[in-house]
Design an enzyme around this catalytic site. Structure first.
Site, short mmCIF file in Angstrom:
data_model
loop_
_atom_site.label_atom_id
_atom_site.label_comp_id
_atom_site.label_asym_id
_atom_site.label_seq_id
_atom_site.Cartn_x
_atom_site.Cartn_y
_atom_site.Cartn_z
N ALA A 138 0.74 -1.38 -0.06
CA ALA A 138 -0.09 0.00 0.21
C ALA A 138 0.74 1.21 -0.05
O ALA A 138 0.67 2.13 -0.78
CB ALA A 138 -0.90 -0.09 1.13
N LYS A 189 -0.08 -17.45 -1.27
CA LYS A 189 1.20 -17.12 -0.99
C LYS A 189 1.11 -16.38 0.59
O LYS A 189 2.23 -16.28 0.92
CB LYS A 189 1.41 -15.90 -1.81
CG LYS A 189 0.56 -14.99 -1.98
CD LYS A 189 0.97 -13.51 -1.15
CE LYS A 189 -0.23 -12.44 -1.08
NZ LYS A 189 0.64 -11.35 -0.18
N THR A 246 6.11 -11.29 -1.17
CA THR A 246 5.64 -11.58 0.35
C THR A 246 6.55 -12.35 0.92
O THR A 246 6.83 -12.30 2.13
CB THR A 246 4.20 -12.07 0.19
OG1 THR A 246 3.46 -11.47 -0.80
CG2 THR A 246 3.78 -12.01 1.56
#
Length: 327
Positions: A138, A189, A246
């Site tokens: 973000a 994930k 990630t």
């Protein structure tokens, strides 16, 4: 022709970032936040409590209630996966038939074991579900840093139109008709990122992290194949791309959660933001077993979260698996 008026439901970090992205794309944007404290912050200071220092564009309307936001032509539903059902039920009576609802959460619903598009189809049958997913943080998106994601809908033409709607010079959505594949990549994930964090938190080294990520991707592909995902989707931004991001940085809440686990903290005592993989892990494992999909890394994560296995025992269980051909 792109949709002109967009409503973003959810004013957290990701919702704020996507509202800014839509505004940069020249769309009329309404943002609604259900958390009272954050709604006040958005209204009075023009920034989210969850993304401090990033100011909303003056053109973005912070709606007083969901009804004010509901006049939009398309919706971005930016709430946690486990909250999608409740929010969709509240939104459903306000939606015109055929309105696209783009879910921006990555997870599978506990209890029902439904994907997010299925939850939308059940709670808002008049809406057209779509999914936005991919390697993105973000803070990066809000600040206009280059980012590429995948936007999927069952109708490829609609997916392309929605991608044009939210795309901008620095936010590039690739479109897809493989709705299920994009959902699977985003949900799976998160669980694998917890495992990657455990490896980092235990100090097992870069080689172990690379091996874990690679073998985790093999699990993601097997699960995707069992549930109808296209192989090219698994290799794309919402699969391999999101997994690599990630599993490699503390900016990921799932990775950070795993780091804390690896350092010996108990699952219930770990704070620092919502890690969707915590909720998805047991569901993912149940669904894998149902279709006889071998997912030892996901199984180890689920056992760690349920405190049925210690970190050292989980690592040993993976290291002592029988040697076999790579697949």
């Amino acid at each position: 022709m792109p949709f002109r008026h967009i409503a973003v439901i959810g004013g957290g970090a990701w919702g704020t970032a996507l509202a800014l992205t839509c505004a940069r794309a020249g769309r009329k944007v309404a943002l609604w936040e259900q958390d009272p404290a954050n709604a006040v912050q958005l209204k009075s200071n023009r920034e989210s409590l969850f993304l401090p220092g990033v100011r909303l564009d003056d053109s973005i309307v912070v709606a007083d209630d969901v009804e004010q936001a509901a006049h939009a032509e398309a919706f971005l539903l930016v709430v946690p996966a486990q909250a999608v059902r409740a929010v969709a039920k509240n939104l459903a009576p306000l939606l015109a038939a055929g309105t696209p609802v783009i879910v921006c959460a990555k997870g599978i619903e506990r209890g029902s074991r439904k994907f997010m598009s299925e939850v939308i189809g059940e709670c808002a049958p008049g809406a057209v579900p779509a999914i936005l997913s991919g390697p993105s943080f973000a803070a990066d998106v809000a600040r206009g840093l280059p980012t590429a994601v995948t936007l999927a809908a069952g109708d490829g033409g609609l997916a392309a139109e929605l991608a044009r709607t939210v795309g901008s010079a620095t936010f590039r959505p690739y479109h897809s008709s493989d709705l299920r594949g994009v959902e699977i990549g985003g949900a799976t994930k998160n669980v694998l990122a917890i495992a990657a964090g455990v490896v980092a938190g235990r100090g097992l080294g870069a080689s172990a992290l690379a091996a874990l990520t690679t073998r985790g991707f093999a699990e993601l592909v097997r699960f995707g194949k069992a549930y109808g995902a296209k192989p090219e989707t698994m290799m794309g931004l919402s699969g391999l791309g999101d997994l690599l991001l990630t599993c490699s940085t503390p900016q990921s809440r799932n990775f950070s959660f795993g780091v804390a686990l690896g350092r010996g903290e108990k699952p219930g005592a770990i704070h620092g933001g919502l890690a969707e993989g915590v909720f998805t892990a047991p569901v993912l494992l149940d669904m894998a077993r149902e279709r006889l999909v071998d997912m030892p890394i996901a199984a180890a994560v689920a056992a760690l979260l349920d405190e049925k296995m210690s970190v050292d025992a989980a690592i040993e269980s993976l290291l002592t698996r029988p040697l076999k051909a790579e697949e």
